[in-house]
Motif scaffolding. Structure first.
Motif, PDB file in Angstrom:
ATOM      1  N   ALA A 176      61.221  66.430  49.487  1.00 48.63           N
ATOM      2  CA  ALA A 176      61.583  67.390  48.441  1.00 48.63           C
ATOM      3  C   ALA A 176      60.351  67.698  47.611  1.00 48.63           C
ATOM      4  O   ALA A 176      59.574  66.794  47.294  1.00 48.63           O
ATOM      5  CB  ALA A 176      62.686  66.819  47.556  1.00 48.63           C
ATOM      6  N   VAL A 192      68.883  53.689  48.759  1.00 45.35           N
ATOM      7  CA  VAL A 192      67.850  54.510  48.139  1.00 45.35           C
ATOM      8  C   VAL A 192      68.137  55.994  48.398  1.00 45.35           C
ATOM      9  O   VAL A 192      68.429  56.409  49.516  1.00 45.35           O
ATOM     10  CB  VAL A 192      66.439  54.099  48.644  1.00 45.35           C
ATOM     11  N   ARG A 193      68.123  56.774  47.312  1.00 44.02           N
ATOM     12  CA  ARG A 193      68.327  58.222  47.380  1.00 44.02           C
ATOM     13  C   ARG A 193      67.414  58.884  46.359  1.00 44.02           C
ATOM     14  O   ARG A 193      67.018  58.252  45.374  1.00 44.02           O
ATOM     15  CB  ARG A 193      69.788  58.590  47.039  1.00 44.02           C
ATOM     16  N   ASP A 194      67.129  60.155  46.583  1.00 46.68           N
ATOM     17  CA  ASP A 194      66.374  60.928  45.611  1.00 46.68           C
ATOM     18  C   ASP A 194      67.381  61.591  44.673  1.00 46.68           C
ATOM     19  O   ASP A 194      67.890  62.666  44.960  1.00 46.68           O
ATOM     20  CB  ASP A 194      65.514  61.976  46.335  1.00 46.68           C
ATOM     21  N   ASN A 220      67.351  65.254  43.534  1.00 44.93           N
ATOM     22  CA  ASN A 220      67.503  66.300  44.537  1.00 44.93           C
ATOM     23  C   ASN A 220      68.961  66.364  44.985  1.00 44.93           C
ATOM     24  O   ASN A 220      69.425  65.500  45.717  1.00 44.93           O
ATOM     25  CB  ASN A 220      66.572  65.990  45.723  1.00 44.93           C
ATOM     26  N   LEU A 275      61.723  55.042  48.891  1.00 45.39           N
ATOM     27  CA  LEU A 275      61.535  56.339  48.228  1.00 45.39           C
ATOM     28  C   LEU A 275      60.124  56.357  47.650  1.00 45.39           C
ATOM     29  O   LEU A 275      59.736  55.459  46.908  1.00 45.39           O
ATOM     30  CB  LEU A 275      62.562  56.517  47.104  1.00 45.39           C
ATOM     31  N   LEU A 321      61.760  60.446  51.201  1.00 44.55           N
ATOM     32  CA  LEU A 321      62.625  59.331  51.564  1.00 44.55           C
ATOM     33  C   LEU A 321      62.174  58.853  52.933  1.00 44.55           C
ATOM     34  O   LEU A 321      62.164  59.636  53.889  1.00 44.55           O
ATOM     35  CB  LEU A 321      64.086  59.786  51.616  1.00 44.55           C
ATOM     36  N   THR A 357      59.043  64.182  46.435  1.00 45.12           N
ATOM     37  CA  THR A 357      59.479  62.859  46.864  1.00 45.12           C
ATOM     38  C   THR A 357      59.630  62.818  48.387  1.00 45.12           C
ATOM     39  O   THR A 357      59.879  63.845  49.019  1.00 45.12           O
ATOM     40  CB  THR A 357      60.843  62.499  46.252  1.00 45.12           C
TER      41      THR A 357
END
Lengths: 216, 382
Positions: free
Chosen positions: A47, B235-237, B240, A80, A89, A87
């Motif tokens: 992103a 884990v995640r953003d 977003n 992350l 992942l 970013t």
């Protein structure tokens, strides 16, 4: 069986030949990196966000977590990374899938470009005007390679564009990756037959021989 | 959910009864795409009842009465889009971590959060986190609960869960999250709160309200509360949102955009994603435009063959609606300056805490509500 083996050998030779040339290597690298970044972006693993900070986060048991499925062709991220402008992942299996596809798309385009500069005019396509035909076919073959390379991202693209999704489309999702991979490998084999991998000296002598034949 | 800001000065607002202010029954003429890719289901009514033995043995707390459902179990099952993602492919949060709201950063004042207050304990769940998990198996005020959110239908709902955890099945019904319980493995569409298959099929869950508000409003009202942290097991953003954004609304959440999965029944009188305050009392489902409620402060619903009158009230503290059962909805008014409901005795009262029978209601996108409850009455301006 022999034909198939010969085709595989020719494809491997063509790939080796391409990777030995600087111009083809550049095509593989540029297209491959570009495709991988696009793949990660479309699948929401990459992103771009100006408000992103810097730092990283790692899950407790990354090896077990990496094997957990979260979609038909996607697996759990284990880390992350925030790099200021966006970013990432890190999902090891997804990155491996994306890298494999990126390599195949890059090689396809490299062979397509070689089909333009080194068409198999004297070999497979030996007729008059064969060079032109070979080059045209090479360029044309790049189109299915690109299409099949994007097939894996089709669901994400559909969602991003707000296209309505049906159950039938969802049922096809698990098949898109093997189908896309098979098409990329198939087009690689097709393109391999469109380029001349013979050394330059051999090529020139073959051309002279062809000229003699034509002058007789 | 970002909505039109309330008018600064609003005199006493007269209560409009259904029919007077645009209340209307089902219909489907309008400008929006009805979804060519879907086959509409017939609302053939729910006739099944839960198995008594299964209810007796159930670890999942269930409601005494089945909630209204307008389709048979068979129709619901046939219309379910299965394995959109693998089961638990969207991981629920089962061991939630919280932080004090005054220590939480990286959140804008208008960002949506889901607030819950139970037994004196207040907790906030940011939409930005729940969009990646959809279910939080938590304890609030000493009670085990599931706080759930479906991004595709814009619904945040709470359920009592006993000792059972809920997970994301990966199926969708009418675009809505289908939960499964990890004890008996019954499948529960969130908006129906009634199992469509499994040992507890046709049984209903015990619901409680979740306030869809903003970070700024929540922290002002509950400065000592806690908020779900961004550091969870998976884990995640969280910066977003894969579907779009709410602050301001864009992408999938933009009011005028089409649905992604065709609804059970398409009704295009209103923009598909427009939020309504929705409820399903026994005398028929109803939907109140949140925009209209904001403007009028109170909204009366009655007539149209209903046994009872209902009063929807606007709560300016949290920018949410509440619903009550009343004897005569026409006797109530609203003081916009005070943000208070005027009762039949002329008293100013908190719109969130009227001494009336509260009726469970939740916010939902129009297309999703109309899909599940095609017989709904609608109370809006247009």
């Amino acid at each position: 069986m022999t034909d198939r083996r010969a085709r595989v050998t020719a494809t491997v030779d063509a790939c080796r030949f391409a990777l030995a040339r600087r111009d083809a290597r550049a095509v593989v690298a540029v297209v491959g990196v570009g495709y991988l970044l696009a793949y990660l972006w479309v699948t929401d693993l990459l992103a771009i966000r100006p408000d992103a900070g810097t730092g990283w986060l790692l899950v407790d048991d990354p090896f077990a977590r990496a094997l957990e499925r979260r979609g038909p062709i996607s697996f759990e991220p284990v880390a992350l990374l925030e790099f200021g402008y966006g970013t990432v992942l890190v999902s090891p299996i997804d990155v491996a899938i994306g890298a494999a596809l990126a390599g195949l798309v890059g090689l396809n385009l490299a062979l397509a470009s070689l089909a333009v500069v080194r068409p198999a005019a004297c070999g497979i396509d030996g007729s008059a005007g064969g060079a032109k035909k070979g080059a045209g076919a090479g360029l044309a073959a790049a189109v299915p390679a690109l299409l099949s390379g994007s097939v894996c991202c089709a669901p994400a693209i559909a969602l991003a564009l707000g296209i309505q999704v049906s159950g039938a489309l969802l049922a096809t999702l698990p098949w898109l990756l093997p189908i896309g991979t098979a098409l990329l490998v198939g087009s690689l084999g097709y393109l391999a037959g469109k380029i001349d991998v013979a050394p330059a000296a051999t090529r020139e002598s073959a051309a002279r021989a062809t000229g003699l034949e034509e002058n007789r | 959910m970002t909505r039109r800001s309330r008018r600064s000065v609003l005199a006493l607002a007269a209560v409009g009864l259904a029919g007077c202010l645009g209340g209307s029954g089902p219909g489907r003429s309008g400008p929006y795409d009805e979804g060519a890719s879907g086959t509409e289901a017939t609302p053939d009514g729910m006739t099944a009842s839960p198995d008594d033995a299964a209810l007796e043995a159930s670890q999942v707390p269930t409601a005494d009465e089945q909630l209204p459902v307008e389709y048979s179990l068979e129709t619901l099952r046939e219309a379910t889009v299965r394995e959109v993602v693998p089961r638990d492919g969207i991981p629920s949060i089962d061991d939630p971590a919280f932080e004090p709201v005054d220590e939480s950063v990286d959140r804008l004042p208008g960002d949506p959060v889901f607030g819950v207050v139970r037994n004196g304990e207040a907790k906030a769940y940011p939409q930005s986190v729940l969009v990646h998990h959809e279910i939080v198996n938590d304890e609030i005020g000493g009670e085990p609960v599931a706080v759930t959110y479906c991004p595709l239908t814009g619904t945040a709902m709470g359920f009592e869960r006993g000792d059972v955890e809920f997970g994301v099945s990966g199926h969708l019904l009418n675009s809505n999250l289908v939960m499964y319980d990890r004890a008996e493995e019954s499948y529960w569409p969130q908006m129906l709160a009634t199992a469509m298959e499994g040992p507890l099929e046709a049984a209903s869950l015990v619901e409680f309200p979740v306030r869809w508000t903003t970070w700024e409003r929540w922290t002002e009202a509950y400065p000592d509360s806690v908020v779900l942290a961004s550091d969870q097991d998976y884990v995640r953003d969280y910066g977003n949102d894969p579907y779009g954004a709410y602050n301001p609304p864009s992408g999938y959440y933009a009011e005028d955009t089409d649905w992604t999965f065709a609804p059970l029944t398409a009704d295009d009188r209103y923009p598909p994603k427009r939020p309504f305050l929705c409820s399903r009392p026994d005398d028929g489902p109803l939907a109140v435009s949140l925009e209209a409620l904001q403007e009028h402060g109170v909204y009366g619903i009655g007539g149209d063959g209903r046994e009872d009158d209902y009063l929807a009230t606007y709560d300016p503290t949290f920018d949410v609606g509440h619903l009550y059962r009343v004897d005569d909805a026409t006797e109530y008014g609203y003081d916009a300056d005070a943000g208070a409901v005027i009762d039949p005795d002329g008293e100013r009262r908190d719109p969130a805490d009227l001494p009336l029978e509260s009726v469970y209601a939740y916010d939902a996108m129009w297309f999703a509500w109309a899909g599940f409850y095609p017989s709904t009455s609608v109370h809006a301006h247009d």
